[in-house]
Design a protein around this motif. Structure first.
Motif, PDB file in Angstrom:
ATOM      1  N   PHE A   1     -23.292 -36.704  24.981  1.00 40.80           N
ATOM      2  CA  PHE A   1     -22.968 -35.503  24.226  1.00 40.80           C
ATOM      3  C   PHE A   1     -23.515 -34.304  25.005  1.00 40.80           C
ATOM      4  N   GLY A   2     -22.631 -33.472  25.493  1.00 39.74           N
ATOM      5  CA  GLY A   2     -23.054 -32.272  26.215  1.00 39.74           C
ATOM      6  C   GLY A   2     -23.277 -31.138  25.236  1.00 39.74           C
ATOM      7  N   ALA A   3     -24.523 -30.910  24.860  1.00 44.44           N
ATOM      8  CA  ALA A   3     -24.872 -29.841  23.923  1.00 44.44           C
ATOM      9  C   ALA A   3     -25.836 -28.891  24.622  1.00 44.44           C
TER      10      ALA A   3
ATOM     11  N   GLY B   1     -21.574 -14.611  13.693  1.00 44.99           N
ATOM     12  CA  GLY B   1     -22.784 -15.350  13.340  1.00 44.99           C
ATOM     13  C   GLY B   1     -22.554 -16.787  12.935  1.00 44.99           C
ATOM     14  N   GLU B   2     -21.505 -17.421  13.482  1.00 46.36           N
ATOM     15  CA  GLU B   2     -21.142 -18.764  13.063  1.00 46.36           C
ATOM     16  C   GLU B   2     -21.612 -19.858  14.015  1.00 46.36           C
ATOM     17  N   GLY B   3     -22.369 -19.517  15.046  1.00 47.10           N
ATOM     18  CA  GLY B   3     -22.694 -20.483  16.082  1.00 47.10           C
ATOM     19  C   GLY B   3     -23.401 -21.738  15.600  1.00 47.10           C
ATOM     20  N   LEU B   4     -24.456 -21.589  14.809  1.00 43.40           N
ATOM     21  CA  LEU B   4     -25.213 -22.756  14.355  1.00 43.40           C
ATOM     22  C   LEU B   4     -24.368 -23.655  13.451  1.00 43.40           C
ATOM     23  N   ARG B   5     -23.642 -23.046  12.515  1.00 43.36           N
ATOM     24  CA  ARG B   5     -22.814 -23.851  11.618  1.00 43.36           C
ATOM     25  C   ARG B   5     -21.800 -24.670  12.404  1.00 43.36           C
ATOM     26  N   LEU B   6     -21.143 -24.036  13.373  1.00 46.73           N
ATOM     27  CA  LEU B   6     -20.156 -24.753  14.179  1.00 46.73           C
ATOM     28  C   LEU B   6     -20.804 -25.873  14.981  1.00 46.73           C
ATOM     29  N   GLY B   7     -21.991 -25.595  15.522  1.00 47.27           N
ATOM     30  CA  GLY B   7     -22.687 -26.617  16.289  1.00 47.27           C
ATOM     31  C   GLY B   7     -23.026 -27.840  15.447  1.00 47.27           C
ATOM     32  N   PHE B   8     -23.521 -27.607  14.228  1.00 49.88           N
ATOM     33  CA  PHE B   8     -23.843 -28.727  13.338  1.00 49.88           C
ATOM     34  C   PHE B   8     -22.585 -29.494  12.951  1.00 49.88           C
ATOM     35  N   ASP B   9     -21.499 -28.756  12.658  1.00 50.21           N
ATOM     36  CA  ASP B   9     -20.241 -29.428  12.302  1.00 50.21           C
ATOM     37  C   ASP B   9     -19.744 -30.299  13.451  1.00 50.21           C
ATOM     38  N   GLN B  10     -19.810 -29.780  14.662  1.00 48.49           N
ATOM     39  CA  GLN B  10     -19.335 -30.539  15.821  1.00 48.49           C
ATOM     40  C   GLN B  10     -20.221 -31.742  16.106  1.00 48.49           C
ATOM     41  N   ALA B  11     -21.520 -31.612  15.852  1.00 49.91           N
ATOM     42  CA  ALA B  11     -22.416 -32.750  16.049  1.00 49.91           C
ATOM     43  C   ALA B  11     -22.035 -33.896  15.110  1.00 49.91           C
ATOM     44  N   ARG B  12     -21.702 -33.568  13.859  1.00 48.70           N
ATOM     45  CA  ARG B  12     -21.265 -34.604  12.916  1.00 48.70           C
ATOM     46  C   ARG B  12     -19.962 -35.257  13.384  1.00 48.70           C
ATOM     47  N   LEU B  13     -19.049 -34.436  13.913  1.00 46.78           N
ATOM     48  CA  LEU B  13     -17.787 -34.986  14.419  1.00 46.78           C
ATOM     49  C   LEU B  13     -18.023 -35.900  15.616  1.00 46.78           C
TER      50      LEU B  13
ATOM     51  N   GLY C   1     -21.031 -27.887  20.321  1.00 53.58           N
ATOM     52  CA  GLY C   1     -21.587 -26.543  20.187  1.00 53.58           C
ATOM     53  C   GLY C   1     -21.025 -25.582  21.216  1.00 53.58           C
ATOM     54  N   ASP C   2     -21.862 -24.637  21.669  1.00 51.41           N
ATOM     55  CA  ASP C   2     -21.415 -23.616  22.618  1.00 51.41           C
ATOM     56  C   ASP C   2     -20.842 -24.228  23.885  1.00 51.41           C
TER      57      ASP C   2
END
Length: 213
Positions: free
Chosen positions: A12-14, A140-152, A129-130
Motif C-alpha cells: 500500500f503506497g500511502a 479540507g477533505e484529505g484525511l477523510r478521503l485517505g481513511f476511506d481509501q485505506a478501508r477500500l 490517500g494523497d
C-alpha cells in the motif's frame, strides 16, 4: 513482493503528495504546470478565540485558522506561488490578533497540490490517500478521503471489492467539486465566490454536506 527488505503479499503506497511508490510503480503522470497552488502552515502561541475552524478568503489565498491547544493556534495559507505568509495575514483585519506574533514552529510548506496517477493501482501495488492523486486542499477533505481509501484497500486485499472502481466512486464528488472550485478560485471570478455563497447558503450547504458523506 519485497519492498525495503520486507516481504508481503501487498504494497500500500500511502507515502504522500510526492509519492515514491507512485513513481517507482510507473503510475505517475506529469503534474499540470498551470494553476499551481501551495500550502504553508505555522503554529502561533495565542489563546484560541473559538472552538471552530475559521476560513478567511483573501484576494489571492485562503487562510485556515485552527484551534489546537489552550494556548496554540494553527494558521495555514493556501495560494498561488510566491504568496507571502506574513503579508497575507496582515491583509486580513480579522486576524490582527495573530499578525506579527512569534511562531512556535517553523514555517512548513507543501505542494504543488495537483498530482496525478494513471491509475490508483498496479498489480499488488495500491496507492492510498494523497499518493493516489490529489487536487487541492481547499475543501479540507484529505484525511477523510485517505481513511476511506485505506478501508477500500483492505477490502480489496481481502477479495471483497475491486479497488480501482471503488476508488473512483469514492473520490468522484471530491475530484469534480474541488476541480471546479479551484478553477473558479484561480480565475477572475474569485471575488464573487464568497458573496455567491452568502446569497445561496442552501446550495453551498448542500455541496458541503455532500462532500462530508
Amino acid at each position: 513482493m519485497v519492498a525495503a527488505g520486507i516481504r508481503g503479499s501487498w504494497l500500500f503506497g500511502a507515502d504522500g503528495l510526492h509519492s515514491t511508490v507512485r513513481r517507482l510503480a510507473g503510475l505517475e503522470l506529469p503534474a499540470p504546470r498551470s494553476r499551481r497552488r501551495f500550502g504553508m502552515t505555522r503554529h502561533v502561541a495565542v489563546e484560541p478565540w473559538t472552538d471552530l475552524i475559521e476560513i478567511h478568503w483573501a484576494p489571492r489565498a485562503e487562510v485556515y485558522v485552527t484551534p489546537l491547544a489552550p494556548e496554540l493556534v494553527g494558521v495555514t495559507i493556501l495560494g498561488a506561488p510566491r504568496t507571502h505568509f506574513d503579508e497575507t495575514i496582515a491583509g486580513i483585519p480579522a486576524l490582527a490578533r495573530v499578525a506579527g506574533l512569534p511562531s512556535v514552529s517553523g514555517l512548513k510548506g507543501a505542494g504543488p497540490f495537483r498530482q496525478r496517477a494513471s491509475a490508483p493501482s498496479r498489480g499488488r501495488v495500491l496507492l492510498v490517500g494523497d499518493a493516489s492523486g490529489y487536487v487541492d486542499a481547499i475543501t479540507g477533505e484529505g484525511l477523510r478521503l485517505g481513511f476511506d481509501q485505506a478501508r477500500l484497500a483492505v477490502g480489496h486485499a481481502l477479495g471483497e471489492l475491486g479497488y480501482d472502481r471503488a476508488w473512483r466512486r469514492t473520490t468522484r464528488d471530491f475530484r469534480v467539486f474541488t476541480n471546479r472550485l479551484v478553477l473558479a478560485a484561480t480565475s477572475p471570478a474569485r471575488p464573487a465566490i464568497v458573496p455567491l455563497a452568502r446569497m445561496l447558503p442552501g446550495l453551498y450547504g448542500s455541496v458541503v454536506e455532500k462532500l462530508a458523506r
